[in-house]
Design an enzyme around this catalytic site. Structure first.
Site, short mmCIF file in Angstrom:
data_model
loop_
_atom_site.label_atom_id
_atom_site.label_comp_id
_atom_site.label_asym_id
_atom_site.label_seq_id
_atom_site.Cartn_x
_atom_site.Cartn_y
_atom_site.Cartn_z
N SER A 132 0.82 -1.21 0.00
CA SER A 132 0.00 0.00 0.00
C SER A 132 0.85 1.25 0.00
O SER A 132 1.98 1.27 0.50
CB SER A 132 -0.89 0.04 1.24
OG SER A 132 -1.84 -0.98 1.20
N SER A 148 2.79 -3.66 8.51
CA SER A 148 2.93 -4.18 9.87
C SER A 148 4.19 -5.03 9.95
O SER A 148 4.61 -5.64 8.96
CB SER A 148 1.68 -4.99 10.27
OG SER A 148 1.33 -5.88 9.25
N GLU A 207 -1.65 -15.24 1.38
CA GLU A 207 -2.09 -14.49 2.57
C GLU A 207 -3.50 -14.92 2.97
O GLU A 207 -3.80 -15.12 4.15
CB GLU A 207 -2.07 -12.99 2.25
CG GLU A 207 -1.86 -12.12 3.47
CD GLU A 207 -1.79 -10.64 3.10
OE1 GLU A 207 -2.14 -9.83 3.93
OE2 GLU A 207 -1.40 -10.31 1.95
#
Lengths: 418, 368
Positions: free
Chosen positions: A118, A150, A233
């Site tokens: 992102s 993250s 994912e």
């Protein structure tokens, strides 16, 4: 490898092989780096990976069998072929040299990855990303900004998707890399989140030099590699949180049933057990409160039942569209929950911290609700997905389709938080 | 048979009922029956029993039924709900629920008649004030060996056509259910003007009508158990109606073109459909879960039944409304079927307990 391996191995054969290997290598109370190394090299940590790449070449159905034997022996099952999305993606798209160099350190936990996808200007529309990678001989020069990363501060490497061709439509000019983060020009800054925490980071990349040997897949073919990585994912999320994945069904059936028995009547939504809170605040008899609580309780229950139904459907071999609605449904539950608990607290809900720990928890949950409704695809994107992929409704016309990305109207490239 | 695990027999039942309903009750036929003096055609009713055994589905085998349970009934009702089948199938099924497990001396003939397609039955619960639980029952039952009922029941589904009426009436020992013969002396019925023309309702006046008790005297727990089963039966029918209304909306959103594109490509329309999809699938899950809870005799039924009735009512109404909105102007014409689903949804929500009342009951049953 002397024993029978590969997709043809029967359950009994696999069971015997795992048990024999564990009998020889596992000592109760064991673990540690040496055990980990032996485990990785044995292939039992990733049964479905190829034999030459730290696996056993088994069918995915055998994961359950392997896990059961580990549990039986008192050893913690490890399924890197489910949980290691970085290694999974490298095995799918990397060269033999890359597999040799990158997979083992990941499997051993010496290397840890993060996701540099992102950007401030590319959220829902990820293909509009503007981080650039310009070729310079055998290296690439990378500049741009990534966000919502993250684990960046704990990571040694990252999956990076960057633009390598600005003169083709947006999906076509992207390239995928596995980049080391210890290079000059990589600047990781924690994001100060509304919850007070800092799970996410911004990653600034300024003229970072990346060797071409760290490129995964063909130049300008990064979108396809990304889809593979996103698929892995989802496999992890499916295994961890429910859904209908084969792996979960096979490996976690009993746990799931147990969880369904224990958890459906849990009510800690919106930061508090709302039924208890209604009683302690003296509002259990209030007609409006009763309606609101019954509505919230209903949303919670039907979502749990949808999950059970999705698993029952996938148990019959049917791909269940129900698996796609859980996130959107959960978003409504958590936001409704916050409204209910806030109403129950009334004026006390303006307090925070030690002044009123219950209110503090409700307030924290009120922000956490946005993790569900924005993170991992906003509710609006989820509705598009349901509308287009499940109901078959036509896509919105795309004004940037077939237009060179250079000429597409873009979001502002960078936004720096001071 | 774990919860939500439909067997091949279940799928076969669904397929055969769907085939029957689509063949027997196309929209033209539904509309013809809406305008007919009665929606009941005895020949079709008998064929339904003879060829598909639907009325006898949940009737025990010793009375000529199939001895099936709540899951199978939910499947049939969902399919009937999808096509707004007029006529007394739901009414008869609800009455059957009150008969199963009762004293064979009282129930055997009724159950055999229902399974054979000879008997149309219904349940008369509400009265003029429109309450659906025991507290609203004022109709009086007097007697000991021979009971006589006096009072007025209203909102009785298919009350004009029923050969057998199961009537809730008050005794000194609480509310009990009684079997009343449709031809009994002192029974008078009149048809109500109704909004949903696919579900006829009647007012039934009882003036010392002979009746046979179906439930034992007691605390009303039997009555509550019946109400829970009825709520879940209705919820399954509503889930089917909602599913079909959504399918209509989606099909139209793909085919209707405005501004040079299918309207389903506009997010304003697409997102309405996506939200409806989440709701409709959730409604089906609630109805199915409830059916399995009843079939398993689970104590969860007490909470699931009002939950499912409230939720499926709301979802059907919202979806029927969405369907009209997606269709735009055409849905405002009588010729278009969208309003038929809206009528069924809006009325059905209030029958056998409104969503608001059901939520309040749910609140009580989860400890509030």
């Amino acid at each position: 490898m002397t024993e029978t391996a590969g997709a043809a191995a029967s359950e009994e054969q696999v069971r015997a092989q795992v048990a024999a290997w564990l009998a020889e290598n596992w000592r109760p109370g064991g673990g540690g780096p040496q055990w980990r190394e032996r485990l990785i090299d044995s292939g039992w940590a990733a049964p479905t990976w190829p034999v030459e790449w730290f696996g056993r070449g088994l069918h995915r159905d055998m994961r359950r069998v392997v896990a059961e034997e580990f549990t039986r022996a008192g050893a913690k099952p490890v399924a890197l072929d489910v949980t290691q999305l970085f290694a999974n993606t490298i095995l799918a798209h990397g060269t033999d040299d890359q597999k040799r160099e990158f997979v083992r350190p990941l499997a051993l936990g010496e290397h840890r990855g993060c996701l540099l996808y992102s950007e401030p200007g590319a959220g829902s529309d990820l293909a509009a990303l503007q981080t650039r990678a310009d070729r310079d001989g055998d290296t690439w020069i990378v500049s741009g900004q990534k966000v919502w990363t993250s684990g960046a501060r704990e990571a040694t490497h990252g999956f990076l998707i960057a633009r390598t061709d600005w003169d083709v439509p947006k999906h076509r000019g992207l390239t995928f890399f596995w980049i080391p983060l210890d290079r000059p020009g990589v600047d990781i800054r924690p994001i100060h989140q509304v919850t007070g925490g800092s799970e996410f980071n911004e990653v600034f990349l300024t003229d970072v030099v990346v060797a071409d040997s760290h490129r995964l897949g063909e130049v300008d073919n990064g979108w396809r590699v990304l889809q593979t990585a996103l698929g892995f994912e989802r496999l992890i999320m499916g295994a961890a949180a429910g859904g209908s994945s084969e792996q979960r069904r096979r490996a976690g059936r009993k746990d799931t049933a147990k969880a369904d028995r224990q958890s459906p009547w849990t009510r800690k939504i919106g930061g508090a057990d709302y039924i208890e809170l209604a009683k302690t605040t003296g509002k259990a008899g209030d007609p409006v409160t009763r309606q609101e609580i019954a509505r919230l309780y209903t949303l919670e229950k039907v979502n749990a039942w949808n999950g059970m139904r999705a698993r029952a459907d996938s148990g019959r071999g049917a791909a269940s569209p129900l698996a796609s609605i859980g996130k959107l449904a959960m978003s409504r539950i958590v936001h409704t929950g916050v409204k209910v608990t806030t109403d129950l607290l009334g004026t006390a809900s303006v307090l925070d911290g030690d002044e009123d720990p219950v209110a503090a928890e409700v307030n924290r949950s009120s922000f956490a609700a946005f993790v569900t409704s924005i993170g991992g695809g906003t509710d609006q994107i989820q509705r598009n997905i349901i509308g287009e992929r499940i109901l078959g409704l036509p896509k919105e016309p795309e004004v940037d389709r077939d237009v060179p990305f250079r000429d597409v109207r873009k979001a502002r490239a960078t936004r720096r938080f001071s | 048979m774990g919860t939500f695990e439909f067997t091949e027999d279940h799928e076969a039942l669904r397929a055969s009922v769907r085939g029957f309903v689509e063949e027997t009750f196309p929209e033209t036929e539904v509309r013809r029956l809406m305008a007919a003096p009665t929606p009941l055609e005895r020949s079709v009713w008998e064929r339904m029993a003879r060829e598909l055994g639907l009325q006898g589905l949940i009737v025990p085998e010793e009375y000529g039924g199939a001895g099936a349970g709540a899951v199978e009934l939910a499947i049939v009702l969902e399919e009937f709900g999808r096509r707004l089948v007029p006529g007394p199938f739901l009414s008869t099924a609800l009455a059957t629920l009150t008969l199963i497990g009762g004293d064979p001396a009282v129930t055997a003939d009724h159950l055999e008649g229902i399974a054979a397609g000879r008997v149309v039955a219904t349940v008369a619960l509400a009265e003029e004030d429109g309450g659906w639980d025991a507290s609203g029952v004022r109709c009086e039952a007097a007697g000991e060996d021979e009971w006589r009922l006096t009072g007025t029941k209203s909102f009785v589904p298919d009350g004009m056509d029923a050969d057998l009426l199961v009537v809730a009436a008050r005794t000194d020992a609480g509310v009990r259910l009684f079997a009343v013969d449709g031809g009994a002396d002192g029974l008078a019925r009149e048809e109500l003007d109704v909004f949903d023309l696919t579900r006829r309702l009647a007012r039934v006046r009882l003036d010392g009508v002979a009746a046979t008790p179906l439930t034992a005297t007691g605390d009303g727990s039997e009555f509550d158990r019946f109400l829970d089963a009825a709520r879940l039966a209705v919820a399954a029918e509503q889930a089917g109606g909602a599913d079909f209304a959504l399918a209509m909306a989606v099909a139209y959103a793909k085919e209707r073109v405005q501004f040079g594109r299918a309207i389903g490509s506009f997010q304003a329309i697409k997102h309405m459909c996506a939200d409806a999809f989440v709701d409709v699938e959730s409604a089906r899950s609630a109805a199915y879960y409830g059916a399995w809870a009843i079939a398993a005799g689970s104590p969860e039924t007490a909470a699931v039944a009002p939950l499912a009735k409230a939720f499926c009512s709301d979802v059907f109404f919202e979806t029927a409304r969405t369907n009209m909105q997606v269709h735009g102007g055409i849905s405002f014409t009588y010729e278009h079927p969208a309003h038929l689903y809206y009528r069924r949804a809006k009325s059905g929500a209030q029958l056998w307990g409104s969503p608001t009342a059901q939520r309040d009951l749910l609140a009580t049953r989860i400890g509030l």
